[in-house]
Write an enzyme that holds these catalytic residues in place. Structure first.
Site, PDB file in Angstrom:
ATOM      1  N   ASP A   1       0.789  -1.309  -0.153  1.00  0.00           N
ATOM      2  CA  ASP A   1       0.105  -0.052   0.083  1.00  0.00           C
ATOM      3  C   ASP A   1       0.748   1.000   0.098  1.00  0.00           C
ATOM      4  O   ASP A   1       1.926   1.368   0.600  1.00  0.00           O
ATOM      5  CB  ASP A   1      -0.959   0.018   1.223  1.00  0.00           C
ATOM      6  CG  ASP A   1      -1.805  -0.745   1.309  1.00  0.00           C
ATOM      7  OD1 ASP A   1      -2.048  -1.811   0.466  1.00  0.00           O
ATOM      8  OD2 ASP A   1      -2.732  -0.948   2.056  1.00  0.00           O
TER       9      ASP A   1
ATOM     10  N   HIS B   1       5.155  -7.229  -0.182  1.00  0.00           N
ATOM     11  CA  HIS B   1       4.829  -8.664  -0.568  1.00  0.00           C
ATOM     12  C   HIS B   1       5.603  -8.931  -2.216  1.00  0.00           C
ATOM     13  O   HIS B   1       5.845  -7.683  -2.465  1.00  0.00           O
ATOM     14  CB  HIS B   1       3.420  -8.821  -1.088  1.00  0.00           C
ATOM     15  CG  HIS B   1       2.612  -8.710   0.157  1.00  0.00           C
ATOM     16  ND1 HIS B   1       2.241  -9.802   1.059  1.00  0.00           N
ATOM     17  CD2 HIS B   1       2.071  -7.508   1.089  1.00  0.00           C
ATOM     18  CE1 HIS B   1       1.547  -9.364   2.254  1.00  0.00           C
ATOM     19  NE2 HIS B   1       1.495  -8.228   2.164  1.00  0.00           N
TER      20      HIS B   1
ATOM     21  N   SER C   1       7.712   4.717   5.470  1.00  0.00           N
ATOM     22  CA  SER C   1       8.911   4.393   4.751  1.00  0.00           C
ATOM     23  C   SER C   1       8.566   4.716   3.270  1.00  0.00           C
ATOM     24  O   SER C   1       7.640   4.928   2.792  1.00  0.00           O
ATOM     25  CB  SER C   1       9.810   3.225   5.204  1.00  0.00           C
ATOM     26  OG  SER C   1      11.155   3.831   4.492  1.00  0.00           O
TER      27      SER C   1
END
Length: 286
Positions: free
Chosen positions: A98, A154, A255
């Site tokens: 995301d 991921h 981050s």
């Protein structure tokens, strides 16, 4: 104007935001917040979590649980099964996380941008010249994770990770205000270089860049008990095979991940700087 809205507007002013997040002792603040984030005692954890939810714009609607033992537990939360579906098209390379889409586009030889007018070179971010050369004239996408977002990332495609290099560095904030003021910021911050290849040999590079405050990167396919900082700066060779959507690791605060693609791999049409993207959505295609 309510008091909370007035405070938020004040903190978002560019000069004040930069002063508060970058002119303080960054390493000291990062160590202190890291310690506080790990504390599970309710007298510490509850107010820390409350402040995070107030200032971070946290959405827990798809979280596996909304009860957290510590601030770190909230940062690194898992999602409900099925909350992120990865594009099944084998030609699609998906977003690993995301994020808010930042600078992206073609790499001009070995030059790219953190924001308009602030270039840096592949060799300044990636220590191995042979690895950097694989992405000359390729494409890149900068993905910024804010403090309230889901912090796990991921595999964007079925791939094999062949090596990881940790690079010690600073912990500047990676928000747009800092990117406009600090040249070559990504090349200065603590980061990891994750070398991967797809089944057909196509190279792919993920560079997670840590930021101020907790600034810790953990990789599921290596060792989640220790952060990369604990492992050290040497390159770690591995042969980790991951399917599209498999968890690769997490940040313990907001981050950035910079995704690098070789020449011949096209970015997905319609990517716009500033847009929100979710893990699993199309980022590029082969």
């Amino acid at each position: 104007m309510t008091a909370p809205k007035g405070l938020m507007r004040l903190l978002l002013q560019e000069d004040i935001n930069f002063l508060l997040t970058n002119r303080l002792p960054r390493r000291f603040a990062t160590r202190m917040v890291g310690r506080i984030a790990a504390v599970e005692h309710p007298l510490v954890a509850r107010p820390a979590l409350a402040l995070w939810r107030f200032f971070g714009g946290v959405d827990l609607s798809d979280a596996a649980t909304t009860r957290f033992r510590s601030l770190r537990d909230g940062f690194t939360r898992a999602l409900r099964p099925g909350a992120r579906v990865f594009d099944p098209d084998p030609a699609t390379i998906a977003s690993p996380c995301d994020a808010i889409v930042g600078a992206h586009g073609r790499i001009d030889g070995d030059r790219l941008y953190q924001v308009k007018g602030f270039p840096y070179r592949l060799g300044e971010l990636i220590p191995d010249a042979a690895v950097a050369d694989r992405f000359r004239d390729g494409s890149f996408v900068t993905l910024r994770l804010t403090a309230g977002m889901y912090h796990r990332f991921h595999a964007p495609h079925g791939l094999t990770v062949g090596g990881v290099t940790y690079l010690s560095g600073d912990c500047w904030n990676v928000n747009p205000i800092a990117l406009k003021r600090v040249e070559r910021l990504f090349c200065r911050n603590e980061r990891a270089v994750i070398e991967a290849r797809l089944a057909d040999g196509t190279p792919l590079l993920l560079v997670p860049v840590a930021a101020i405050l907790v600034a810790s990167i953990r990789l599921t396919f290596l060792d989640t008990e220790r952060s990369l900082r604990d492992v050290g700066s040497a390159r770690v060779a591995c042969d980790a095979r991951l399917s599209k959507g498999d968890e690769m690791g997490w940040f313990e605060h907001g981050s950035t991940i910079v995704v690098f693609l070789p020449a011949g791999v096209a970015l997905a049409p319609g990517l716009v700087e500033g847009q929100a993207i979710r893990a699993g959505k199309a980022l590029a295609s082969r």
